[in-house]
Motif scaffolding. Structure first.
Motif, PDB file in Angstrom:
ATOM      1  N   SER A 295     -11.296  -0.653  -3.166  1.00 17.79           N
ATOM      2  CA  SER A 295     -10.070   0.061  -2.825  1.00 17.79           C
ATOM      3  C   SER A 295      -9.410  -0.624  -1.635  1.00 17.79           C
ATOM      4  O   SER A 295     -10.069  -1.343  -0.863  1.00 17.79           O
ATOM      5  N   PRO A 296      -8.101  -0.437  -1.427  1.00 18.52           N
ATOM      6  CA  PRO A 296      -7.460  -0.993  -0.238  1.00 18.52           C
ATOM      7  C   PRO A 296      -8.099  -0.505   1.062  1.00 18.52           C
ATOM      8  O   PRO A 296      -8.168  -1.250   2.048  1.00 18.52           O
ATOM      9  N   GLU A 297      -8.588   0.741   1.041  1.00 15.75           N
ATOM     10  CA  GLU A 297      -9.218   1.283   2.250  1.00 15.75           C
ATOM     11  C   GLU A 297     -10.512   0.541   2.575  1.00 15.75           C
ATOM     12  O   GLU A 297     -10.774   0.194   3.733  1.00 15.75           O
ATOM     13  N   GLN A 298     -11.335   0.291   1.561  1.00 18.76           N
ATOM     14  CA  GLN A 298     -12.567  -0.463   1.798  1.00 18.76           C
ATOM     15  C   GLN A 298     -12.237  -1.846   2.342  1.00 18.76           C
ATOM     16  O   GLN A 298     -12.853  -2.323   3.301  1.00 18.76           O
ATOM     17  N   ARG A 299     -11.267  -2.493   1.736  1.00 17.25           N
ATOM     18  CA  ARG A 299     -10.904  -3.835   2.188  1.00 17.25           C
ATOM     19  C   ARG A 299     -10.429  -3.811   3.643  1.00 17.25           C
ATOM     20  O   ARG A 299     -10.813  -4.677   4.448  1.00 17.25           O
ATOM     21  N   ALA A 300      -9.601  -2.841   3.990  1.00 16.42           N
ATOM     22  CA  ALA A 300      -9.108  -2.751   5.365  1.00 16.42           C
ATOM     23  C   ALA A 300     -10.238  -2.511   6.352  1.00 16.42           C
ATOM     24  O   ALA A 300     -10.253  -3.083   7.454  1.00 16.42           O
ATOM     25  N   HIS A 301     -11.200  -1.682   5.991  1.00 13.43           N
ATOM     26  CA  HIS A 301     -12.304  -1.372   6.905  1.00 13.43           C
ATOM     27  C   HIS A 301     -13.225  -2.584   7.081  1.00 13.43           C
ATOM     28  O   HIS A 301     -13.714  -2.836   8.185  1.00 13.43           O
ATOM     29  N   VAL A 302     -13.467  -3.337   6.009  1.00 16.38           N
ATOM     30  CA  VAL A 302     -14.288  -4.543   6.128  1.00 16.38           C
ATOM     31  C   VAL A 302     -13.555  -5.597   6.944  1.00 16.38           C
ATOM     32  O   VAL A 302     -14.152  -6.272   7.800  1.00 16.38           O
ATOM     33  N   ALA A 303     -12.260  -5.758   6.710  1.00 21.64           N
ATOM     34  CA  ALA A 303     -11.485  -6.741   7.475  1.00 21.64           C
ATOM     35  C   ALA A 303     -11.477  -6.395   8.955  1.00 21.64           C
ATOM     36  O   ALA A 303     -11.604  -7.286   9.816  1.00 21.64           O
ATOM     37  N   ALA A 304     -11.337  -5.112   9.284  1.00 22.18           N
ATOM     38  CA  ALA A 304     -11.336  -4.704  10.692  1.00 22.18           C
ATOM     39  C   ALA A 304     -12.683  -4.983  11.342  1.00 22.18           C
ATOM     40  O   ALA A 304     -12.752  -5.430  12.497  1.00 22.18           O
ATOM     41  N   ALA A 305     -13.772  -4.729  10.608  1.00 16.86           N
ATOM     42  CA  ALA A 305     -15.109  -5.011  11.154  1.00 16.86           C
ATOM     43  C   ALA A 305     -15.293  -6.511  11.361  1.00 16.86           C
ATOM     44  O   ALA A 305     -15.802  -6.952  12.400  1.00 16.86           O
TER      45      ALA A 305
END
Length: 522
Positions: A295-305
């Protein structure tokens, strides 16, 4: 280079999906080449969300005796016994509902935590008393989306008091000994600070799940015309053992990581999308062998980490390729996976303002996966040797590999490469550069390592067979696609090097990448 599925792709997905279930060793496919009461465990329920785990926690758990009897030896007929849980994950101590259909009068449940355990790979943490068996109704199919759902009544409530965090397989055993089936569930971690995070790719498991005759690739006709536009976790996994894609693409890596004694945290793709703070302070995140649907949310959270210094290891190929949206089901939130793919304009969520549920690299919301991973998916199908080109790189330390060394069958069935025609973070090092011919098109599969400004190291294996190769032993043959013990030794040592370095903190500080793309690709 956006790709839309075609009839040939549908056929290979059906074939490969069934092969996984039949042999527990197949490789599922995605886009095509044209696009370019048992022992009582230690309690683990009192940790605060800010606490860091003791470094010895994984080692202590794996020092407990394993149970070699965890494997299914009598699968029985397709409908003899099967089930699913109403949660993809729970926190330690939380209950979940179990839904079981069986043709026998009674059955029992055994819960196995998957790990190393001296090589047995599982420990029995709990078992039920005998439970009455019931044959539940046939699947329900939604006319508009062709989503298949098991509208079953709850069979049992399972308590998880005292269950340690980790990936679990519940085994359903028919009381007359005629059939067995798994139900996977994750006992997820409350916190990831100081730990390497194992992400169970349950969304991809469900995308390929053909239980009830439909998944995101196929319908009863074997083609796209009758495929599902959304799928639900409210049904069993069709594959012969019921474990989804876990045993092929994830269990070998979990065994290796737990053998190393690394501090580990466990979660799922669904939980990673839901919780923006989940990866706070994590040393590394692991994407395992087949992790296609994000999901876009998962991708955003991994990118932020990653940008905050959390290392990222992609131990497969075709990662983060499809964009999905989660919606609720009758049993709870985030239990429906929406992915219209080429029919994204028909998605009601699109009209409500959600991103298109198609490939990340495709219009209208193009965001190629290479900007997150450094690598881009290049095609299917291949079966090719893996060629080491930078043997002095730290990931190959202790392998004895030399420049040009080749390892048969390790590249397959899907592969990634560095391709600067797409957004590509730098500096990035190509350490293995393997020639492939994909449906008549010459290309390369790469293994690459790059370092981000925030200090994170990112390793991408570039082949979907990486995790499977961890189990390669002996002279090769039919198992593990013919990969031999020499190949297994290489992959095991490289993986150990990566996991150990990534568990120590931001890898760019000790292992900065030196860009070599111009030297490799000209």
């Amino acid at each position: 280079m956006a790709h839309s599925d075609g009839p040939a792709g549908t056929d290979r997905r059906r074939f490969l999906g069934l092969a996984v279930g039949a042999a527990a060793a197949g490789a599922a496919a995605t886009a095509g080449c044209a696009s370019t009461a048992g022992p009582t465990p230690p309690a683990d329920t009192g940790r605060s969300s800010a606490a860091r785990p003791a470094p010895s926690a994984t080692a202590a758990e794996n020092a407990l005796p394993g149970d070699p009897d965890w494997r299914i030896t009598r699968p029985g007929s397709a409908e003899a016994i099967e089930g699913f849980a109403d949660r993809v994950s729970v926190l330690p101590g939380e209950p979940f509902g179990l839904y079981v259909s069986t043709t026998v009068p009674g059955f029992r449940i055994r819960a196995y935590r998957m790990g190393w355990y001296g090589g047995t790979r599982a420990r029995l943490v709990w078992h039920s008393d005998a439970l009455p068996g019931t044959r539940q109704p046939d699947p329900e199919v939604d006319a508009a989306t062709r989503q298949v759902r098991a509208g079953w009544r709850r069979t049992a409530t399972v308590q998880t008091r005292g269950w340690p965090e980790g990936s679990y397989l519940l085994r359903l055993d028919a009381e007359d000994g005629s059939a067995q089936r798994y139900v996977p569930i994750t006992v997820r971690s409350r916190a990831a600070a100081g730990r390497t995070v194992v992400v169970n790719a349950v969304t991809t498991w469900q995308a390929y799940n053909e239980w009830g005759g439909h998944n995101l690739y196929n319908g009863p006709t074997g083609g796209l015309a009758t495929r599902s536009l959304q799928v639900t976790f409210d049904r069993p996994y069709r594959y012969a053992d019921g474990a989804g894609l876990f045993l092929v693409y994830e269990a070998p890596l979990i065994a290796l990581a737990e053998r190393l004694g690394l501090p580990l945290a466990y979660t799922t793709t669904v939980d990673l999308a839901r919780d923006a703070e989940l990866l706070h302070g994590a040393t590394a995140v692991l994407s395992l062998g087949h992790d296609e649907y994000w999901s876009p949310e998962q991708r955003a959270h991994v990118a932020a980490a990653r940008d905050a210094g959390t290392n990222l290891a992609v131990l497969g190929a075709n990662c983060c390729f499809r964009r999905v949206r989660y919606e609720p089901s009758a049993l709870g939130p985030d239990r429906t996976v929406v992915c219209y793919k080429g029919a994204w304009q028909e998605d009601p969520g699109r009209r409500a303002g959600h991103p298109a549920t198609n490939d990340f690299r495709a219009a209208p919301d193009a965001d190629p996966e290479s900007s997150l991973l450094g690598m881009i998916y290049d095609g299917y199908p291949v079966d090719a040797p893996y060629v080491v080109t930078e043997p002095g790189h730290w990931v190959f330390a202790g392998t004895g590999a030399k420049a040009g060394d080749s390892f048969a069958h390790l590249v397959g069935v899907e592969y990634d490469r560095v391709n600067t025609a797409f957004p590509t973070p730098r500096p990035i090092e190509v350490v293995a550069h393997s020639p492939v011919v994909c449906d008549g098109r010459r290309s390369f599969a790469d293994t690459a390592y790059w370092t981000a400004p925030g200090g994170a190291g990112v390793f991408a294996s570039g082949t979907m067979r990486w995790v499977e190769a961890l189990d390669a032993q002996g002279p090769g043959g039919h198992g593990n696609h013919g990969m031999d013990g020499r190949t297994g030794d290489l992959v095991r040592r490289v993986t150990e090097n990566v996991l150990t370095a990534f568990a120590a903190g931001p890898a760019a500080r000790t292992h900065p990448a030196v860009d070599n793309v111009a030297a490799v690709y000209g």
